[in-house]
Design a protein around this motif. Structure first.
Motif, PDB file in Angstrom:
ATOM      1  N   ASP A  50      30.470 -25.689 -22.145  1.00  0.00           N
ATOM      2  CA  ASP A  50      29.673 -26.244 -23.231  1.00  0.00           C
ATOM      3  C   ASP A  50      29.291 -27.771 -24.731  1.00  0.00           C
ATOM      4  O   ASP A  50      29.021 -28.862 -24.356  1.00  0.00           O
ATOM      5  CB  ASP A  50      28.244 -25.489 -24.139  1.00  0.00           C
ATOM      6  CG  ASP A  50      27.044 -24.956 -23.331  1.00  0.00           C
ATOM      7  OD1 ASP A  50      26.443 -25.022 -22.286  1.00  0.00           O
ATOM      8  OD2 ASP A  50      27.486 -23.632 -23.557  1.00  0.00           O
TER       9      ASP A  50
ATOM     10  N   GLU B 262      21.621 -30.970 -28.035  1.00  0.00           N
ATOM     11  CA  GLU B 262      21.411 -29.519 -27.941  1.00  0.00           C
ATOM     12  C   GLU B 262      22.129 -28.302 -28.870  1.00  0.00           C
ATOM     13  O   GLU B 262      21.997 -27.372 -29.100  1.00  0.00           O
ATOM     14  CB  GLU B 262      21.610 -28.658 -26.636  1.00  0.00           C
ATOM     15  CG  GLU B 262      20.140 -27.000 -26.312  1.00  0.00           C
ATOM     16  CD  GLU B 262      20.213 -26.945 -24.719  1.00  0.00           C
ATOM     17  OE1 GLU B 262      19.169 -26.964 -24.612  1.00  0.00           O
ATOM     18  OE2 GLU B 262      20.908 -26.447 -24.349  1.00  0.00           O
ATOM     19  N   GLU B 263      23.458 -28.717 -28.291  1.00  0.00           N
ATOM     20  CA  GLU B 263      24.706 -28.421 -29.143  1.00  0.00           C
ATOM     21  C   GLU B 263      24.555 -28.537 -30.214  1.00  0.00           C
ATOM     22  O   GLU B 263      25.882 -28.491 -30.392  1.00  0.00           O
ATOM     23  CB  GLU B 263      25.980 -28.878 -27.738  1.00  0.00           C
ATOM     24  CG  GLU B 263      25.737 -27.736 -26.843  1.00  0.00           C
ATOM     25  CD  GLU B 263      25.186 -26.369 -26.572  1.00  0.00           C
ATOM     26  OE1 GLU B 263      25.467 -25.858 -27.071  1.00  0.00           O
ATOM     27  OE2 GLU B 263      24.230 -26.305 -24.832  1.00  0.00           O
TER      28      GLU B 263
ATOM     29  N   ASP C 265      20.756 -32.171 -22.856  1.00  0.00           N
ATOM     30  CA  ASP C 265      21.399 -31.224 -22.837  1.00  0.00           C
ATOM     31  C   ASP C 265      22.299 -30.778 -21.828  1.00  0.00           C
ATOM     32  O   ASP C 265      22.309 -31.516 -20.868  1.00  0.00           O
ATOM     33  CB  ASP C 265      20.303 -30.064 -21.493  1.00  0.00           C
ATOM     34  CG  ASP C 265      21.056 -28.629 -21.875  1.00  0.00           C
ATOM     35  OD1 ASP C 265      21.728 -28.670 -22.284  1.00  0.00           O
ATOM     36  OD2 ASP C 265      20.032 -27.691 -21.441  1.00  0.00           O
TER      37      ASP C 265
ATOM     38  N   LEU D  41      24.487 -29.343 -21.014  1.00  0.00           N
ATOM     39  CA  LEU D  41      25.176 -28.331 -19.663  1.00  0.00           C
ATOM     40  C   LEU D  41      24.151 -27.298 -19.805  1.00  0.00           C
ATOM     41  O   LEU D  41      23.786 -26.590 -20.061  1.00  0.00           O
ATOM     42  CB  LEU D  41      26.450 -27.401 -20.086  1.00  0.00           C
ATOM     43  CG  LEU D  41      27.344 -26.558 -18.214  1.00  0.00           C
ATOM     44  CD1 LEU D  41      27.593 -28.212 -17.102  1.00  0.00           C
ATOM     45  CD2 LEU D  41      28.438 -26.251 -18.905  1.00  0.00           C
ATOM     46  N   ASP D  42      23.079 -27.364 -18.515  1.00  0.00           N
ATOM     47  CA  ASP D  42      21.844 -26.413 -18.375  1.00  0.00           C
ATOM     48  C   ASP D  42      21.963 -25.539 -17.725  1.00  0.00           C
ATOM     49  O   ASP D  42      22.843 -26.152 -16.489  1.00  0.00           O
ATOM     50  CB  ASP D  42      20.543 -27.731 -18.513  1.00  0.00           C
ATOM     51  CG  ASP D  42      19.515 -26.651 -17.939  1.00  0.00           C
ATOM     52  OD1 ASP D  42      18.550 -25.748 -19.356  1.00  0.00           O
ATOM     53  OD2 ASP D  42      18.793 -26.187 -16.664  1.00  0.00           O
TER      54      ASP D  42
HETATM   55 MG   LIG Z   1      22.297 -26.158 -22.811  1.00  0.00          MG
END
Ligand SMILES: [Mg+2]
Ligand SMILES: O=P(O)(O)OC[C@H]1O[C@](O)(COP(=O)(O)O)[C@@H](O)[C@@H]1O
Ligand SMILES: [Mg+2]
Length: 292
Positions: free
Chosen positions: A55, A78-79, A95, A97-98
């Motif tokens: 991530d 998101e991170e 995002d 890595l979803d």
């Molecule tokens: Mg993610």
């Protein structure tokens, strides 16, 4: 239109094209990170999820490369807690890595992106493009822009167009509902049950892959409001808006249970939302059941 407005619209178009190319070109390195960075990091993200090394690496790669584009004014993810700013005109939210909990069992994962004319937190009405990558048996990319959705296959970061007009099929076939039956609310449970009797279950634990099922076969994906968590799980700015933009551009509907996700603006960058996406008729049924 005056010449200066014309020129700046052209610049914005060029920036959107560069953002899409840069994301495509970064996918081989994200695939490498999926392979090499399989462990947990020591940290949690702003919504409290444990972060995997992959991530963090995917986030780092996208941040560095997207902010290097002249027209990109900011990068939100998101991170990371805060928006990273630069100079430019358009704003990217990701995002990176979803579905990263699918890393251990080697199941589907993806990257989700959105391009806004205003810096997040902002309304979905300020989107100018959005899309996602699926790291499946092949790497594919879906891009929604100017009312049209296109699908590409990616090879070493190069895009090859495979569908010039992705539309949600009229007859729905699949459904995928997150959160677990025991956690659903009394309002959602009956409509979920009636949809379950009509359609086939497709739920893979990565929104990108589950939404791609809906785009391919027609149907509905939801991560609903839960009894213990009325705000749902997924993040409006990083997951809700971009997927709503894709599904609506492909002729489907999005909802938070009450209205289109695109009409909603988060008060905070990392705000969550209940989310329902898919064929018009199914979203109508869900809305009339959950909105009371
Ligand atoms: Mg993610
Ligand atoms: O494990 P659950 O509760 O089914 O949740 C799955 C959902 O969570 C997510 O994995 C959240 O995304 P992240 O992996 O980006 O945190 C979605 O892709 C997916 O739809
Ligand atoms: Mg996600």
């Amino acid at each position: 239109m005056s010449e200066s407005l014309d020129v700046s619209a052209t610049n914005a178009d060029a920036t959107v094209a560069q953002v899409i190319d840069t994301i495509a070109e970064t996918t081989p390195d994200v695939r490498t990170a999926i392979f090499t960075e399989r462990g947990h990091s020591e940290s949690v993200n702003p919504t409290g999820d444990a972060q995997l090394a992959a991530d963090l690496r995917a986030d780092e790669l996208f941040e560095e490369r997207l902010l290097a584009i002249d027209g990109v004014a900011s990068y939100a993810s998101e991170e990371r807690e805060d928006v990273t700013t630069s100079t430019g005109r358009l704003h990217v939210a990701m995002d990176p890595l979803d579905g990263s909990s699918n890393l251990e069992p080697n199941s589907g994962m993806g990257s989700i992106f959105s391009v806004y004319s205003e810096q997040p937190p902002t309304s979905g009405r300020n989107l100018v493009a959005a899309g996602f990558v699926v790291y499946g048996p092949v790497t594919s990319m879906v891009v929604a822009r100017e009312g049209r959705v296109r699908e590409y296959l990616l090879e070493d970061g190069d895009r090859r167009l495979v569908d010039n007009d992705v539309t949600v099929p009229e007859d729905p076939t699949v459904f995928g509902f997150g959160g677990g039956v025991d956690s659903w609310t009394d309002e959602f449970e009956p409509v979920a049950e009636s949809i379950r009797e009509e359609l086939k279950l497709r739920y893979g634990g990565a929104m990108v892959a589950d939404i791609n099922q809906v785009l391919t076969y027609g149907g509905v994906f939801a991560y609903p409001a839960l009894q213990s968590r009325p705000e749902g799980k997924l993040r409006l700015q990083f997951e809700g808006h971009p997927m709503a933009y894709v599904v609506e551009s492909a002729g489907g509907r999005s909802s938070n249970g009450d209205e289109s996700l695109l009409g909603t603006e988060p008060d905070e960058l990392h705000e969550r939302t209940p989310l329902y996406l898919g064929n018009d008729s199914l979203i109508d049924r869900i809305e009339s059941s959950v909105e009371q």
